[in-house]
Design a protein around this motif. Structure first.
Motif, PDB file in Angstrom:
ATOM      1  N   LEU A  54     -19.073  10.192  10.960  1.00  0.00           N
ATOM      2  CA  LEU A  54     -19.476   8.774  10.801  1.00  0.00           C
ATOM      3  C   LEU A  54     -20.272   8.057  10.020  1.00  0.00           C
ATOM      4  O   LEU A  54     -19.743   6.660   9.334  1.00  0.00           O
ATOM      5  N   GLN A  55     -21.219   8.269   9.689  1.00  0.00           N
ATOM      6  CA  GLN A  55     -22.210   8.417   9.298  1.00  0.00           C
ATOM      7  C   GLN A  55     -22.228   8.460   7.694  1.00  0.00           C
ATOM      8  O   GLN A  55     -22.189   7.456   6.889  1.00  0.00           O
ATOM      9  N   GLU A  56     -21.405   9.289   7.266  1.00  0.00           N
ATOM     10  CA  GLU A  56     -21.447  10.281   5.507  1.00  0.00           C
ATOM     11  C   GLU A  56     -20.147   8.937   5.178  1.00  0.00           C
ATOM     12  O   GLU A  56     -20.861   8.144   3.945  1.00  0.00           O
ATOM     13  N   LYS A  57     -19.087   8.911   6.588  1.00  0.00           N
ATOM     14  CA  LYS A  57     -18.445   7.921   5.317  1.00  0.00           C
ATOM     15  C   LYS A  57     -18.595   5.846   5.547  1.00  0.00           C
ATOM     16  O   LYS A  57     -17.792   5.447   5.945  1.00  0.00           O
ATOM     17  N   ASP A  58     -19.447   5.726   6.095  1.00  0.00           N
ATOM     18  CA  ASP A  58     -20.232   4.665   5.997  1.00  0.00           C
ATOM     19  C   ASP A  58     -18.995   4.179   6.649  1.00  0.00           C
ATOM     20  O   ASP A  58     -19.121   2.452   7.150  1.00  0.00           O
ATOM     21  N   LEU A  59     -18.834   4.409   8.275  1.00  0.00           N
ATOM     22  CA  LEU A  59     -18.149   3.688   9.994  1.00  0.00           C
ATOM     23  C   LEU A  59     -18.770   2.726  10.720  1.00  0.00           C
ATOM     24  O   LEU A  59     -18.175   2.624  11.615  1.00  0.00           O
TER      25      LEU A  59
ATOM     26  N   ASP B 230     -18.509  20.986  17.759  1.00  0.00           N
ATOM     27  CA  ASP B 230     -19.270  19.609  17.504  1.00  0.00           C
ATOM     28  C   ASP B 230     -19.499  18.893  17.489  1.00  0.00           C
ATOM     29  O   ASP B 230     -19.286  17.786  16.357  1.00  0.00           O
ATOM     30  N   CYS B 231     -20.133  18.306  18.403  1.00  0.00           N
ATOM     31  CA  CYS B 231     -20.595  16.372  18.472  1.00  0.00           C
ATOM     32  C   CYS B 231     -21.279  15.867  17.874  1.00  0.00           C
ATOM     33  O   CYS B 231     -21.289  14.906  16.680  1.00  0.00           O
ATOM     34  N   GLN B 232     -22.293  16.501  16.518  1.00  0.00           N
ATOM     35  CA  GLN B 232     -22.951  16.355  16.009  1.00  0.00           C
ATOM     36  C   GLN B 232     -22.838  16.119  14.626  1.00  0.00           C
ATOM     37  O   GLN B 232     -22.695  15.530  13.451  1.00  0.00           O
ATOM     38  N   GLU B 233     -21.136  16.876  14.318  1.00  0.00           N
ATOM     39  CA  GLU B 233     -19.830  16.900  13.168  1.00  0.00           C
ATOM     40  C   GLU B 233     -19.353  15.606  13.370  1.00  0.00           C
ATOM     41  O   GLU B 233     -19.428  15.174  12.513  1.00  0.00           O
TER      42      GLU B 233
ATOM     43  N   LYS C 276     -12.972  20.891  24.603  1.00  0.00           N
ATOM     44  CA  LYS C 276     -12.270  19.879  24.841  1.00  0.00           C
ATOM     45  C   LYS C 276     -13.321  18.483  25.467  1.00  0.00           C
ATOM     46  O   LYS C 276     -11.819  16.853  26.034  1.00  0.00           O
ATOM     47  N   ASP C 277     -13.950  18.358  25.510  1.00  0.00           N
ATOM     48  CA  ASP C 277     -15.109  17.098  25.606  1.00  0.00           C
ATOM     49  C   ASP C 277     -14.830  16.134  24.698  1.00  0.00           C
ATOM     50  O   ASP C 277     -14.323  15.456  24.032  1.00  0.00           O
ATOM     51  N   ILE C 278     -14.492  17.411  22.731  1.00  0.00           N
ATOM     52  CA  ILE C 278     -14.470  16.314  21.822  1.00  0.00           C
ATOM     53  C   ILE C 278     -12.896  15.724  21.854  1.00  0.00           C
ATOM     54  O   ILE C 278     -12.854  14.671  20.922  1.00  0.00           O
TER      55      ILE C 278
ATOM     56  N   THR D 295     -21.403   7.578  22.240  1.00  0.00           N
ATOM     57  CA  THR D 295     -21.183   8.424  23.135  1.00  0.00           C
ATOM     58  C   THR D 295     -21.124  10.107  22.791  1.00  0.00           C
ATOM     59  O   THR D 295     -21.237  11.670  23.386  1.00  0.00           O
ATOM     60  N   SER D 296     -20.800  10.357  21.213  1.00  0.00           N
ATOM     61  CA  SER D 296     -21.000  11.607  20.865  1.00  0.00           C
ATOM     62  C   SER D 296     -22.356  12.683  20.912  1.00  0.00           C
ATOM     63  O   SER D 296     -22.677  13.459  21.207  1.00  0.00           O
ATOM     64  N   GLN D 297     -23.725  11.562  20.939  1.00  0.00           N
ATOM     65  CA  GLN D 297     -24.534  11.922  20.926  1.00  0.00           C
ATOM     66  C   GLN D 297     -24.971  11.987  22.265  1.00  0.00           C
ATOM     67  O   GLN D 297     -25.542  13.325  22.692  1.00  0.00           O
ATOM     68  N   ALA D 298     -24.510  11.343  23.459  1.00  0.00           N
ATOM     69  CA  ALA D 298     -24.490  11.389  24.987  1.00  0.00           C
ATOM     70  C   ALA D 298     -23.963  12.841  25.251  1.00  0.00           C
ATOM     71  O   ALA D 298     -24.462  13.710  25.288  1.00  0.00           O
TER      72      ALA D 298
END
Length: 280
Positions: A270-275, A262-265, A216-218, A158-161
């Motif tokens: 999420l990737q960096e923490k292997d979630l 920023d949604c990319q953060e 607000k989206d975030i 959803t963050s990517q969207a």
């Protein structure tokens, strides 16, 4: 009501403040699909193929006709007729056409596509991709909390969207567990809520000097994350201590509520923490 213009109604699938949503089939495409067995049987007759393709598929060549046949498959669509008890704003129609023109160009795997708009009996309708699934909110109310990696992957996609929208200077402003539909193959699909954007005449267009609509989206997506992790619809202020999750997931949730811009953060952490290690 059995049809709306060229769309045959299959069933009503939802209703809401802004009118009913129907599962429909495009009758013109259904007629085209009926000639497929005939075309297969007559595939060696090039003259006949060219004539039939030109008439039914709007194409002058077999090659172009084959491309169109792949694009015009007999998949169902969703159609929403816009009406409500309280009158819509006087400028609603013009606003809606403006937002529709922008949304029809969106092309993202996690955003519900919109295809066509028209009017019937003085009411605007629009046709969109049909998603065979349920909203995140409904699934939470019936099944409770999500498995943490599943919740993290939904937030990631959803963050990517949302990032896709933000890059196009559009902010959603209506992100909630009701506006994210989870398909039967567990893919989250974000509903752009065109009718609500047109009604308030603001699609949260991003202002370079003030990115608060984007934030607000975030923050709204953080509420959805909280609801998926706890299995409860959020009411009032969110307390991180109520969340039973890994330290990494709670840290991402806290940053979504307080510091990410920023949604990319979100995706990075999420990737960096292997979630995201457990797939759907």
């Amino acid at each position: 009501m059995n049809t709306v213009d060229n769309y045959k109604i299959i069933e009503k699938i939802a209703n809401g403040e802004y009118g009913d949503i129907y599962k429909v089939q495009n009758e013109e495409e259904e007629i085209r699909s009926l000639i497929t067995p005939l075309m297969s049987a007559l595939k060696n007759n090039e003259l006949f193929q060219n004539v039939v393709y030109k008439h039914f598929w709007g194409s002058d060549t077999i090659r172009q006709g084959e491309q169109l046949r792949g694009e015009r498959s007999r998949i169902p669509l969703a159609l929403k007729v816009l009406e409500r008890e309280t009158p819509l704003p006087e400028d609603f129609s013009d606003n809606f056409q403006q937002y529709f023109a922008k949304a029809v160009d969106f092309n993202h795997d996690n955003i519900i596509d919109v295809h066509h708009t028209g009017s019937i009996d003085g009411k605007i309708y629009y046709v969109m991709e049909y998603v065979n699934g349920v909203s995140i909110g409904r699934e939470i109310s019936t099944c409770g909390a999500y498995f943490e990696p599943t919740a993290c992957r939904i937030v990631y996609q959803t963050s990517q969207a949302l990032s896709y929208l933000h890059e196009r200077n559009v902010v959603h402003c209506e992100v909630s567990s009701k506006s994210i539909i989870l398909s039967n193959n567990n893919k989250p699909k974000l509903h752009t809520k065109l009718h609500r954007a047109a009604c308030r005449d603001r699609w949260g267009i991003k202002d370079e000097a003030n990115n608060s609509p984007l934030i607000k989206d975030i923050r709204d997506l953080a509420v959805v994350f909280y609801e998926m992790l706890t299995g409860e619809i959020a009411e009032g202020e969110i307390n991180i201590d109520d969340v039973e999750a890994s330290d990494g997931a709670k840290e991402v949730l806290q940053k979504m509520l307080s510091s990410y811009t920023d949604c990319q953060e979100i995706c990075h952490d999420l990737q960096e923490k292997d979630l995201l290690s457990v797939k759907f």
